[in-house]
Scaffold this motif. Structure first.
Motif, PDB file in Angstrom:
ATOM      1  N   LYS A 257      -0.472   2.991  12.606  1.00 11.94           N
ATOM      2  CA  LYS A 257       0.708   2.251  13.124  1.00 11.94           C
ATOM      3  C   LYS A 257       0.843   0.985  12.678  1.00 11.94           C
ATOM      4  O   LYS A 257       2.198   0.690  14.303  1.00 11.94           O
ATOM      5  CB  LYS A 257       0.585   2.661  14.536  1.00 11.94           C
ATOM      6  CG  LYS A 257       0.497   4.385  15.218  1.00 11.94           C
ATOM      7  CD  LYS A 257      -0.044   4.131  16.634  1.00 11.94           C
ATOM      8  CE  LYS A 257      -0.534   5.888  17.322  1.00 11.94           C
ATOM      9  NZ  LYS A 257      -0.497   6.257  18.554  1.00 11.94           N
ATOM     10  N   ARG A 258       1.011   0.736  12.087  1.00 14.38           N
ATOM     11  CA  ARG A 258       1.630  -0.601  11.081  1.00 14.38           C
ATOM     12  C   ARG A 258       2.490  -0.663  10.027  1.00 14.38           C
ATOM     13  O   ARG A 258       1.698   0.131   8.924  1.00 14.38           O
ATOM     14  CB  ARG A 258       0.462  -2.226  11.123  1.00 14.38           C
ATOM     15  CG  ARG A 258      -0.267  -2.280  12.714  1.00 14.38           C
ATOM     16  CD  ARG A 258      -0.851  -3.160  12.618  1.00 14.38           C
ATOM     17  NE  ARG A 258      -0.413  -4.088  12.554  1.00 14.38           N
ATOM     18  CZ  ARG A 258       0.581  -4.967  13.492  1.00 14.38           C
ATOM     19  NH1 ARG A 258       0.354  -4.445  14.666  1.00 14.38           N
ATOM     20  NH2 ARG A 258       0.726  -6.717  13.184  1.00 14.38           N
ATOM     21  N   VAL A 259       3.425  -1.435  10.403  1.00 18.69           N
ATOM     22  CA  VAL A 259       3.897  -1.790   8.792  1.00 18.69           C
ATOM     23  C   VAL A 259       3.848  -3.139   8.184  1.00 18.69           C
ATOM     24  O   VAL A 259       3.875  -3.618   8.643  1.00 18.69           O
ATOM     25  CB  VAL A 259       5.659  -1.757   8.614  1.00 18.69           C
ATOM     26  CG1 VAL A 259       6.286  -2.639   9.814  1.00 18.69           C
ATOM     27  CG2 VAL A 259       6.053  -1.404   7.491  1.00 18.69           C
ATOM     28  N   PHE A 260       3.889  -3.377   6.727  1.00 24.17           N
ATOM     29  CA  PHE A 260       3.322  -4.356   6.604  1.00 24.17           C
ATOM     30  C   PHE A 260       4.138  -5.318   5.115  1.00 24.17           C
ATOM     31  O   PHE A 260       4.547  -4.155   4.523  1.00 24.17           O
ATOM     32  CB  PHE A 260       1.779  -4.830   5.725  1.00 24.17           C
ATOM     33  CG  PHE A 260       0.284  -4.557   6.802  1.00 24.17           C
ATOM     34  CD1 PHE A 260       0.105  -5.697   6.657  1.00 24.17           C
ATOM     35  CD2 PHE A 260       0.004  -3.317   7.162  1.00 24.17           C
ATOM     36  CE1 PHE A 260      -1.399  -5.760   8.313  1.00 24.17           C
ATOM     37  CE2 PHE A 260      -0.714  -3.469   8.664  1.00 24.17           C
ATOM     38  CZ  PHE A 260      -1.651  -4.585   8.520  1.00 24.17           C
ATOM     39  N   SER A 271       4.037  -8.504   9.572  1.00 25.11           N
ATOM     40  CA  SER A 271       3.472  -6.992   9.363  1.00 25.11           C
ATOM     41  C   SER A 271       4.276  -6.797  11.278  1.00 25.11           C
ATOM     42  O   SER A 271       4.469  -8.250  11.644  1.00 25.11           O
ATOM     43  CB  SER A 271       2.296  -7.477   9.841  1.00 25.11           C
ATOM     44  OG  SER A 271       1.216  -7.721  10.624  1.00 25.11           O
ATOM     45  N   ALA A 272       3.682  -5.462  11.309  1.00 26.85           N
ATOM     46  CA  ALA A 272       4.901  -5.338  12.697  1.00 26.85           C
ATOM     47  C   ALA A 272       4.038  -4.403  12.998  1.00 26.85           C
ATOM     48  O   ALA A 272       3.673  -2.911  12.674  1.00 26.85           O
ATOM     49  CB  ALA A 272       6.223  -5.326  12.581  1.00 26.85           C
ATOM     50  N   PRO A 273       4.297  -3.821  14.378  1.00 20.82           N
ATOM     51  CA  PRO A 273       3.698  -1.950  14.776  1.00 20.82           C
ATOM     52  C   PRO A 273       4.919  -1.842  15.305  1.00 20.82           C
ATOM     53  O   PRO A 273       5.685  -1.676  14.966  1.00 20.82           O
ATOM     54  CB  PRO A 273       2.602  -2.807  16.870  1.00 20.82           C
ATOM     55  CG  PRO A 273       3.948  -4.071  16.737  1.00 20.82           C
ATOM     56  CD  PRO A 273       4.653  -4.780  15.298  1.00 20.82           C
ATOM     57  N   VAL A 274       5.155   0.261  15.026  1.00 18.50           N
ATOM     58  CA  VAL A 274       5.570   1.200  14.816  1.00 18.50           C
ATOM     59  C   VAL A 274       4.568   2.043  15.798  1.00 18.50           C
ATOM     60  O   VAL A 274       4.128   1.727  16.406  1.00 18.50           O
ATOM     61  CB  VAL A 274       5.874   1.435  13.892  1.00 18.50           C
ATOM     62  CG1 VAL A 274       6.430   0.394  12.991  1.00 18.50           C
ATOM     63  CG2 VAL A 274       4.872   2.211  13.188  1.00 18.50           C
ATOM     64  N   GLY A 314      11.208  -9.022   9.391  1.00 16.58           N
ATOM     65  CA  GLY A 314       9.942  -9.036  10.222  1.00 16.58           C
ATOM     66  C   GLY A 314      10.800  -8.646  11.781  1.00 16.58           C
ATOM     67  O   GLY A 314       9.951  -7.862  11.936  1.00 16.58           O
ATOM     68  N   ARG A 315      11.937  -8.799  12.275  1.00 17.81           N
ATOM     69  CA  ARG A 315      12.710  -8.495  12.986  1.00 17.81           C
ATOM     70  C   ARG A 315      13.161  -7.366  13.347  1.00 17.81           C
ATOM     71  O   ARG A 315      13.844  -6.949  12.673  1.00 17.81           O
ATOM     72  CB  ARG A 315      13.646  -9.529  13.748  1.00 17.81           C
ATOM     73  CG  ARG A 315      13.354 -11.427  13.516  1.00 17.81           C
ATOM     74  CD  ARG A 315      14.384 -11.752  14.269  1.00 17.81           C
ATOM     75  NE  ARG A 315      15.764 -11.796  12.797  1.00 17.81           N
ATOM     76  CZ  ARG A 315      15.555 -12.895  12.148  1.00 17.81           C
ATOM     77  NH1 ARG A 315      14.703 -14.286  12.246  1.00 17.81           N
ATOM     78  NH2 ARG A 315      16.303 -12.472  11.045  1.00 17.81           N
ATOM     79  N   LEU A 316      12.771  -6.633  14.411  1.00 17.96           N
ATOM     80  CA  LEU A 316      12.647  -5.340  14.804  1.00 17.96           C
ATOM     81  C   LEU A 316      14.749  -5.309  15.140  1.00 17.96           C
ATOM     82  O   LEU A 316      14.263  -5.719  15.815  1.00 17.96           O
ATOM     83  CB  LEU A 316      12.103  -4.048  15.972  1.00 17.96           C
ATOM     84  CG  LEU A 316      12.672  -2.748  16.083  1.00 17.96           C
ATOM     85  CD1 LEU A 316      12.491  -2.319  14.644  1.00 17.96           C
ATOM     86  CD2 LEU A 316      11.552  -2.250  17.610  1.00 17.96           C
TER      87      LEU A 316
END
Length: 833
Positions: A257-260, A271-274, A314-316
């Motif tokens: 559940k992450r994107v790198f 990296s950030a969670p989704v 990496g900002r949503l």
């Protein structure tokens, strides 16, 4: 070409030998006559040319299969071979084929270059490039060879013996025999090499004679350049990867559940969670917009399924909860259009700012209305989707339906050219389709398995196809449907990608391989993962390629520029760029092997001293100094002080153009945020002060004047766990080892959570056994006269993975390489370097 004579000859042959195929012949003959009439009345068109090509390929296949001669030869008046068997026994080749397919699955597939030559021979047979007399001579050679092997007294294993016996029974045509025999030869060759060279049957010499007789096309092409590679651990299975046009940014989605986001060297950008498992990712050409599609097959984990859009930092930016899993995801080159296909029976189109432009519902219920794949032209004006309702649908950015094509099964994969005028699709009934922008069929062909992946060059001139599960080939077609080449790969194809101009092609497989080929099918590299490679991506300029694997790693390859020149006839010739090789001066080494430890809580090992002694012998006379530290040599015991002291002395003795090698075989551990190698005098109760910290090794090596620096670790041996831990190479240990390896190459004997297995029959660790083979020159497939770090890594990885697979145990050597160019490890022949 006298096609009338060819048709008459083929019909006569089928009447006598295969009357059951006459209906197929009559159908093809009727199609041929109709196509000729259409050309006479309406003139030649692209449709009639495509139909003619398909008919000729079908006639050629029928003639080869049932008459043992090509249709072209029949048209020229040549006669079928006299060895054809009557129809009453014509089923025997099919039965033999099934037996041999089962045997081939059990046999070692052999060395990479042998498989490539075998594949080229098969390609030549299917494309009618082998004359009947040449085929007969090759068959005679093969039969003589197989008889000699059977009578040689070699201790053949069951699979090899059965293969030889089965081929001896075959009484079909020469072409049929070659189709059956050639795929098995690399495996038998590889098995024979294992037995040693004391036997009388010289299989490699026979193989070379077959290549020479076949001609120039059969020669295995050398690797154009050794490529720099890197790996990045993400801690969970990687499902999808994407890359910007220039290769500067790479993103990968994971089951965690992450994107790198990484740079081209495999270093973390962000990296950030989704909200759920990151099934699909897409990236705009400039890298400014990253899109993640999430999903889940777990009925209890249904939240957060939708799309997430991030900026370059990496900002949503925005997200959309769709309440359905994303199967298809694509973004236009400019990042202004995003296409999403879901198992919620919909395709949705968004702009970059998150505005929903339109949504289209797929007719049907349940599984039968899922959208499996989407594709966008460069400007986003052409949108293609493949669905479980067995359709390819083509729409414009306004949502208007431009055309559809009805397939016979689920359409798993689609692609579109940059201008939106050419569409490719693949389906689960083994079909590949090429369409125009309005859904009109240009051509189609059937493969031997489900089509999982297709890709098109930017101009639509070439189509790359990968079939899954059984096919184990990547195929390349031109715009007219002509097969240009196909290559054997290990495992069914899961994903394909290519540079915009098609110069570099990437392939991922179920067996964990990541291949790169050039546009003529010459291999560039083969990176081995521990589990299935789920997705591959190549930058538009072809300089950076990445793959994501279920083993939790993203694999990167830095590709040199590819150039070509043309001769007076217009034929292209590959011109490999000048490789940068480091370590062409003197070579220095510190070699450490430890079987027995002073601390009774540290278990003894069996093969480490023998391994490192053999490495020392292989380097003797070729390295300026190869310092050997083992517990079998009282004057050079591998204590902590000796290891660090000898390494420091030799590291500082090296000069700018030299190579510094550190090899360690023994125990390794991870404790309190640090990785350690256990010295002979290490005490577990005082590990920090008595073991050798990898950060100290890295610091000594990094400060050496030598530009070429290599660390080889054969640690975490099987059957030698320390207390409750360290039975495998712990993730903390190997991640920190690799994390501190900037500016050097580190080759480890296995991946995290794996063991370095021993080979009792060889009295070696499996890793070092193949390492020693590589250093003798067997890894030098290009015949450069030396072996490099990447040569060794490729050879050892292939050997170890094959050994491990045969015994159903996991072990995959791992290379972390951040230096540009490549490093020469050992010269095995003087080539003036």
């Amino acid at each position: 070409m006298n096609t009338k004579r060819g048709l008459d000859q083929l019909k006569t042959c089928l009447v006598h030998y295969a009357p059951d195929r006459l209906p197929d012949f009559h159908t093809l003959e009727a199609r041929f006559n109709k196509n000729e009439n259409d050309e006479l009345i309406l003139g030649t068109s692209e449709n009639t040319r495509n139909e003619h090509n398909q008919i000729m390929r079908a006639l050629n296949a029928l003639a080869l299969a049932r008459c043992g001669i090509s249709f072209n030869d029949l048209c020229e008046g040549k006669q079928p071979p006299a060895t054809l068997i009557p129809n009453s026994t014509d089923q025997q080749p099919d039965e033999i084929l099934e037996r041999l397919r089962r045997i081939e699955a059990k046999l070692d597939q052999g060395r990479v270059e042998d498989r490539q030559v075998a594949e080229q021979l098969l390609d030549a047979l299917s494309q009618n490039q082998v004359a009947q007399t040449e085929a007969a001579q090759i068959v005679a050679d093969l039969r003589d060879w197989m008889q000699a092997v059977q009578q040689s007294g070699l201790p053949l294993n069951t699979e090899v013996r059965e293969a030889l016996d089965t081929l001896t029974e075959h009484k079909g045509s020469d072409y049929q025999y070659l189709q059956l025999a050639i795929p098995l030869i690399p495996g038998i060759l590889s098995y024979n090499v294992e037995l040693g060279s004391q036997h009388q049957v010289d299989l490699p010499a026979l193989w070379e004679s077959i290549q020479r007789r076949f001609g120039k096309k059969s020669q295995a092409q050398p690797l154009p350049e050794t490529l720099a590679t890197w790996t990045y651990p993400v801690g969970a299975g990687v499902t999808s990867v994407a890359i910007s046009a220039g290769g500067k940014l790479i993103i990968g989605g994971t089951l965690g559940k992450r994107v790198f986001c990484l740079n081209r060297k495999g270093q973390t950008c962000w990296s950030a969670p989704v909200g759920n498992q990151a099934w699909r990712v897409a990236l705009s050409a400039d890298g400014e917009t990253a899109v993640v599609g999430t999903g889940s097959t777990r009925p209890w984990d249904i939240k957060g399924r939708g799309i997430y859009v991030f900026d370059k930092q990496g900002r949503l930016c925005w997200k959309a909860d769709l309440g359905a899993s994303v199967w298809g995801l694509s973004i236009s080159t400019d990042g202004c259009t995003i296409a999403v296909g879901t198992d919620g029976h919909e395709v949705l189109i968004y702009d970059r700012d998150g505005h929903l432009l339109w949504r289209r519902r797929i007719a049907g219920i349940g599984w039968y209305a899922w959208v499996w794949a989407t594709a966008l032209s460069a400007n986003g004006e052409t949108i293609v989707l493949g669905a479980a309702d067995k359709t390819v649908q083509i729409l414009d950015r306004g949502g208007n339906l431009l055309g559809t094509h009805k397939a016979a099964a689920d359409v798993f994969t689609v692609a579109v050219s940059a201008d939106g005028q050419t569409i490719a699709a693949g389906s689960s009934d083994q079909q590949v389709y090429l369409l125009d922008r309005h859904g009109n069929l240009q051509w189609y062909t059937k493969l031997e398995d489900k089509v999982w992946a297709v890709a098109l060059t930017g101009n639509g001139a070439r189509l790359i196809v990968g079939a899954g599960e059984k096919e184990a080939h990547v195929r390349v077609f031109d715009r007219s449907g002509q097969s240009l080449w196909r290559r054997y790969v290990v495992g069914g194809v899961t994903g394909v990608s290519l540079a915009e101009n098609g110069r570099v092609i990437g392939v991922g497989t179920r067996d964990g391989h990541f291949y790169l080929f050039d546009d003529e099918g010459n291999p560039l590299c083969n990176v081995a993962a521990a589990k299935t490679v789920r997705d591959v991506a190549i930058s538009a300029n072809g300089r950076v390629a990445v793959a994501g694997s279920e083993d939790g790693y993203i694999y990167g390859v830095l590709v040199p520029s590819v150039s070509r020149t043309f001769d007076s006839k217009g034929n292209s010739k590959f011109i490999p760029p000048q490789t940068i090789y480091h370590g062409i001066g003197k070579a220095w080494a510190v070699l450490v092997g430890i079987n027995h430890y002073g601390d009774t809580f540290i278990p003894s090992l069996k093969v480490c001293v023998d391994d490192v002694t053999a490495i020392h012998q292989s380097l003797a006379g070729k390295y300026e100094v190869a310092k050997l530290l083992t517990d079998a040599a009282p004057e050079h015991l591998p204590t902590r002080a000796n290891i660090l002291g000898e390494l420091s002395t030799i590291a500082q003795s090296a000069s700018e153009n030299d190579l510094l090698l550190f090899y360690f075989s023994g125990h390794g551990m991870a404790r309190d945020g640090e990785s350690y190698l256990l010295a002979r005098d290490t005490r577990l109760s005082a590990l920090k002060h008595t073991a050798v910290a990898m950060k100290d090794i890295r610091e000594i090596v990094a400060q050496s004047p030598a530009h070429a620096k290599v660390i080889v670790l054969d640690a975490c041996h099987s059957g030698a766990s320390i207390g409750k831990a360290e039975s495998t190479m712990m993730p903390e240990f190997i991640q920190r080892v690799f994390g501190q390896a900037e500016g050097m190459a580190v080759l480890a004997s296995c991946k995290e959570n794996q063991q370095s297995w021993e080979w009792p029959e060889k009295q070696r660790s499996v890793f070092t056994y193949y390492l020693l083979e590589a250093l003798t020159g067997k890894a030098d497939f290009e015949r450069k006269g030396f072996v490099s770090v990447t040569d060794v890594s490729n050879y050892v990885t292939h050997g170890v993975k094959t050994w491990a697979a045969q015994r159903s145990v996991p072990q995959t050597p791992t290379l972390q390489y951040t230096a540009a160019g490549d490093i020469i490890l050992l010269r095995h022949e003087d080539k003036g370097l």
